[in-house]
Enzyme design. Structure first.
Site, PDB file in Angstrom:
ATOM      1  N   GLY A  56      -3.712   2.747   9.404  1.00 54.93           N
ATOM      2  CA  GLY A  56      -4.280   3.193  10.674  1.00 54.93           C
ATOM      3  C   GLY A  56      -4.147   4.677  10.916  1.00 54.93           C
ATOM      4  N   SER A  57      -4.327   5.498   9.873  1.00 50.83           N
ATOM      5  CA  SER A  57      -4.152   6.953  10.019  1.00 50.83           C
ATOM      6  C   SER A  57      -5.373   7.746   9.576  1.00 50.83           C
ATOM      7  CB  SER A  57      -2.947   7.420   9.192  1.00 50.83           C
ATOM      8  OG  SER A  57      -1.799   6.763   9.621  1.00 50.83           O
TER       9      SER A  57
ATOM     10  N   GLY B 285      -8.353   5.444   5.394  1.00 51.80           N
ATOM     11  CA  GLY B 285      -9.121   4.316   4.861  1.00 51.80           C
ATOM     12  C   GLY B 285      -8.279   3.159   4.358  1.00 51.80           C
TER      13      GLY B 285
ATOM     14  N   SER C 214       0.816  -1.214   0.000  1.00 54.85           N
ATOM     15  CA  SER C 214       0.000   0.000   0.000  1.00 54.85           C
ATOM     16  C   SER C 214       0.848   1.262   0.000  1.00 54.85           C
ATOM     17  CB  SER C 214      -0.905  -0.002   1.234  1.00 54.85           C
ATOM     18  OG  SER C 214      -1.789   1.089   1.178  1.00 54.85           O
TER      19      SER C 214
ATOM     20  N   ASP D 203     -16.276   4.145   3.849  1.00 52.68           N
ATOM     21  CA  ASP D 203     -14.892   3.959   3.380  1.00 52.68           C
ATOM     22  C   ASP D 203     -14.821   2.964   2.228  1.00 52.68           C
ATOM     23  OD1 ASP D 203     -14.236   5.638   5.399  1.00 52.68           O
ATOM     24  OD2 ASP D 203     -12.818   4.300   6.394  1.00 52.68           O
TER      25      ASP D 203
HETATM   26  N1  LIG Z   1      -1.643  -2.807   3.534  1.00 47.49           N
HETATM   27  C1  LIG Z   1      -2.094  -3.473   4.596  1.00 47.49           C
HETATM   28  N2  LIG Z   1      -1.485  -4.593   5.016  1.00 47.49           N
HETATM   29  C2  LIG Z   1      -1.960  -5.284   6.087  1.00 47.49           C
HETATM   30  N3  LIG Z   1      -3.044  -4.915   6.816  1.00 47.49           N
HETATM   31  C3  LIG Z   1      -3.680  -3.800   6.447  1.00 47.49           C
HETATM   32  C4  LIG Z   1      -3.238  -3.023   5.328  1.00 47.49           C
HETATM   33  N4  LIG Z   1      -4.055  -1.967   5.226  1.00 47.49           N
HETATM   34  C5  LIG Z   1      -4.967  -2.063   6.214  1.00 47.49           C
HETATM   35  N5  LIG Z   1      -4.757  -3.156   6.964  1.00 47.49           N
HETATM   36  C6  LIG Z   1      -5.594  -3.582   8.108  1.00 47.49           C
HETATM   37  O1  LIG Z   1      -6.397  -2.464   8.484  1.00 47.49           O
HETATM   38  C7  LIG Z   1      -6.041  -1.980   9.798  1.00 47.49           C
HETATM   39  C8  LIG Z   1      -6.029  -0.453   9.795  1.00 47.49           C
HETATM   40  O2  LIG Z   1      -7.351   0.002   9.739  1.00 47.49           O
HETATM   41  P1  LIG Z   1      -7.863   1.290  10.520  1.00 47.49           P
HETATM   42  O3  LIG Z   1      -7.396   1.241  11.937  1.00 47.49           O
HETATM   43  O4  LIG Z   1      -9.289   1.439  10.275  1.00 47.49           O
HETATM   44  O5  LIG Z   1      -7.096   2.464   9.832  1.00 47.49           O
HETATM   45  P2  LIG Z   1      -7.394   3.233   8.471  1.00 47.49           P
HETATM   46  O6  LIG Z   1      -7.900   4.560   8.903  1.00 47.49           O
HETATM   47  O7  LIG Z   1      -6.107   3.342   7.781  1.00 47.49           O
HETATM   48  O8  LIG Z   1      -8.439   2.452   7.752  1.00 47.49           O
HETATM   49  C9  LIG Z   1      -4.660  -2.582  10.047  1.00 47.49           C
HETATM   50  O9  LIG Z   1      -4.405  -2.730  11.425  1.00 47.49           O
HETATM   51  C10 LIG Z   1      -4.770  -3.928   9.339  1.00 47.49           C
HETATM   52  O10 LIG Z   1      -5.494  -4.855  10.115  1.00 47.49           O
HETATM   53  C1  LIG Z   2     -15.124   7.043  11.942  1.00 47.37           C
HETATM   54  C2  LIG Z   2     -15.645   6.557  10.609  1.00 47.37           C
HETATM   55  O1  LIG Z   2     -16.708   7.417  10.201  1.00 47.37           O
HETATM   56  C3  LIG Z   2     -14.567   6.618   9.537  1.00 47.37           C
HETATM   57  C4  LIG Z   2     -13.337   5.825   9.882  1.00 47.37           C
HETATM   58  O2  LIG Z   2     -12.299   6.056   8.940  1.00 47.37           O
HETATM   59  P1  LIG Z   2     -10.833   5.438   9.148  1.00 47.37           P
HETATM   60  O3  LIG Z   2     -11.009   3.942   9.395  1.00 47.37           O
HETATM   61  O4  LIG Z   2     -10.205   6.110  10.298  1.00 47.37           O
HETATM   62  O5  LIG Z   2     -10.112   5.680   7.856  1.00 47.37           O
HETATM   63  C5  LIG Z   2     -16.173   5.152  10.782  1.00 47.37           C
HETATM   64  C6  LIG Z   2     -17.072   4.671   9.659  1.00 47.37           C
HETATM   65  O6  LIG Z   2     -17.715   5.491   8.976  1.00 47.37           O
HETATM   66  O7  LIG Z   2     -17.172   3.460   9.492  1.00 47.37           O
END
Ligand SMILES: Nc1ncnc2c1ncn2[C@@H]1O[C@H](COP(=O)(O)OP(=O)(O)O)[C@@H](O)[C@H]1O
Ligand SMILES: C[C@@](O)(CCOP(=O)(O)O)CC(=O)O
Length: 553
Positions: A141-142, A145, A136, A204
């Site tokens: 986790g920032s 999405g 990616s 998302d």
């Molecule tokens: N490129 C990737 N490789 C492995 N796991 C991933 C990857 N992208 C996302 N994930 C999964 O998604 C989680 C992050 O999701 P989330 O906390 O919702 O953050 P975000 O806002 O980036 O969606 C990671 O801990 C992992 O489980």
């Molecule tokens: C907080 C929320 O509105 C968005 C979450 O976005 P992210 O996983 O932090 O990229 C949750 C959702 O809509 O499912």
């Protein structure tokens, strides 16, 4: 058989969290992608495992397919064409498969992603052996999405090679699914998101699948056509957080203060609706500046309400204060609690001011970037990565009036074998000159050469003409791999008319190109001994190392 899929990340302009509780939200895709490659082994590979390479976190998972069948009872088998939710019991069963691998404590969040992968894989493809590689461009986790892009790209790749979807595999380059197929991939991705997030709204995965600019409310998506320029600075505070916990925290606050929170969600709903109507297309550009100011005001109000929901963070407040000094408006994007912050960069803002803000934010330890907003969503590519590289190399040769290199199977086999031998080597450990002689003590340490030669049916006694060009590029980003061949000292081999054939192999961060000639000693059906070997460092700003071995050992 191989397919690649990619899906973008997103920013939420208004409405995060409230959207989980039925309010409207506005989101846009950004041109940062998660890419997945899915490859089924051929029977001759004798490979009976399902392997998942997660390049971004440096973790690999592998299960014999018999083990997966033993863990998952036949009763949980799903049908690819009808997405189903993974029951809590099945999540537990899949977790046992994940627990058979060691995940370091600091990467424990990855486990839910692997469970989601296993659910999507077994539901759409059953228990076939395959190799799946995920990488990616998004920070994980920032708030951009990454989990949705992960689930959408995996669902897209799995469906593209399933009977439930009809896609023309002969098309060149990236192609977008038809509407029906997009809907199916989106539904499966949502099921994956549920495993990672608990209670996602679906915004998302929807924006990652369909791309562009969307309004989303209670599971329904409206595409927003906008010709307003929305330039957003994205600041990553680099403060890690957990979407699932933040979403649950807002729900708990709602239980404690139902009336107050319901008013907050209603206010957010109005903000999202107003924002959507402001940015909606209009041919009248006279009031663009006023629209921009209204968008800023709505972002500011939305940020205030996100604070009411308890999802801001000291690092987010620092970004807000810093940008406010330059009269710029910011709001968190995604789940908050750290993660990323958006700052609207007005069209008349000077480049000098933008540079100054970025400098100041970066001094706080944050990372800034300006992402392109609103491109395509999920895309599929049937062209093999190796074919694409060959196409790139041949375009380079064509521009120098050289004939195209044609594929040489034995060289391809050798390239595969060398790549496999290199796969666990770190790019940086390859620095320094390689060996040049034939004695076992000084032979290059990357491959078991005599075995490779034998396996690939190459006559070790007569092949003398050939060149092996390995490149190590983190995540094998295709454009960088190509430039590492065409804009480095390797270019002199590609730019040489004596080479007419080619074999390409790849594993993890490694790509190996083997060039052959038309001479009897260079066709790779016959052979000789090694003559020379060097390692050079490329200048792409990445940790990229290349080794050249002339001749065959
Ligand atoms: N490129 C990737 N490789 C492995 N796991 C991933 C990857 N992208 C996302 N994930 C999964 O998604 C989680 C992050 O999701 P989330 O906390 O919702 O953050 P975000 O806002 O980036 O969606 C990671 O801990 C992992 O489980
Ligand atoms: C907080 C929320 O509105 C968005 C979450 O976005 P992210 O996983 O932090 O990229 C949750 C959702 O809509 O499912």
């Amino acid at each position: 058989m191989e397919v690649r899929a990619r899906a973008p990340g997103k920013i939420i302009l208004a409405g995060e969290h409230a959207v989980v509780h039925g309010s409207a939200a506005v989101a846009a895709s950004i041109a940062l992608y998660t890419s997945v490659s899915l490859r089924f082994p051929s029977p001759s590979d004798n490979d009976d495992t399902l392997t998942l390479h997660l390049m971004d976190v440096g973790l690999d998972f592998s299960w014999p397919v018999g083990r997966i069948k033993a863990v998952l009872p036949a009763s949980v088998n799903s049908i690819a064409s009808s997405p189903t939710t993974c029951s809590p019991e099945t999540v537990k069963l899949l977790a046992t498969l994940v627990e058979e691998h060691t995940i370091p404590q600091e990467k424990s969040g990855i486990a839910s992603g692997v469970i989601a992968f296993l659910w999507l894989y077994t539901s759409i493809q059953g228990s076939k052996p395959a190799t799946v590689t995920v990488s990616s461009e998004l920070p994980l986790g920032s708030g951009l999405g990454s989990s949705a892009a992960f689930c959408v790209s995996i669902s897209g790749a799995l469906l593209a090679l399933s009977d439930s979807v009809k896609v023309e595999s002969s098309q060149d380059g990236w192609v977008v699914f038809g509407e029906k197929e997009q809907q199916l991939a989106n539904k499966w991705a949502f099921e994956g998101e549920k495993i990672i997030h608990g209670k996602p709204s679906g915004i998302d995965n929807s924006v990652s699948t369909f791309g562009n600019l969307i309004k989303f409310k209670s599971g329904a998506l409206t595409c927003i056509k906008s010709n307003m320029i929305l330039k957003m600075l994205i600041t990553n505070t680099n403060v890690g957080r957990n979407t699932k916990a933040l979403v649950a925290g807002v729900s708990e606050r709602k239980i404690r203060h139902p009336d107050a929170m319901s008013s907050v969600f209603t206010a957010v709903d109005s903000i999202s609706n107003e924002l959507a109507s402001i940015i909606q297309s209009s041919d009248d550009h006279d009031d663009d500046l006023e629209k921009e100011q209204r968008v800023e005001e709505l972002m500011e109000m939305n940020q205030g309400l996100l604070q009411c929901m308890g999802v801001s963070h000291a690092s987010i407040e620092t970004v807000l204060r810093t940008t406010l000094k330059y009269k710029l408006t910011s709001k968190l994007t995604g789940a908050g609690g750290g993660g990323c912050v958006l700052t609207l960069l007005p069209t008349l803002l000077s480049a000098t001011v933008i540079d100054k803000v970025i400098e100041e934010l970066e001094q706080c330890g944050f990372q800034c970037f300006i992402a392109e907003i609103g491109g395509n969503g999920l895309e599929i590519c049937f062209n093999d990565e190796e074919d694409n590289l060959l196409q790139g190399i041949n375009s380079f040769r064509q521009s120098r009036n050289l004939i195209a290199l044609s594929k040489n199977d034995n060289a391809g086999c050798m390239a595969d074998e060398i790549a496999e031998a290199l796969e666990d080597k770190d790019c940086s450990t390859m620095a320094g000159p390689s060996t040049t002689t034939t004695t076992s003590a000084t032979q290059p340490r990357y491959a078991n050469y005599p075995d490779v030669v034998k396996k690939c049916d190459i006559d070790i006694n007569t092949t003398a003409d050939g060149v092996i060009l390995p490149v190590c590029v983190p995540k094998r980003v295709p454009t960088l791999v190509l430039t590492n061949y065409t804009q480095s000292s390797y270019a002199s081999y590609l730019n040489n008319s004596r080479y007419t054939g080619v074999g390409i192999g790849k594993e993890k961060d490694w790509v190996v190109v083997v060039l052959t000639t038309d001479a009897p000693s260079g066709t790779f059906s016959n052979v000789a001994a090694p003559r020379q070997s060097t390692v050079v460092r490329a200048s792409q700003g990445l940790v990229v190392l290349m080794a050249v071995w002339f001749g065959i050992w």
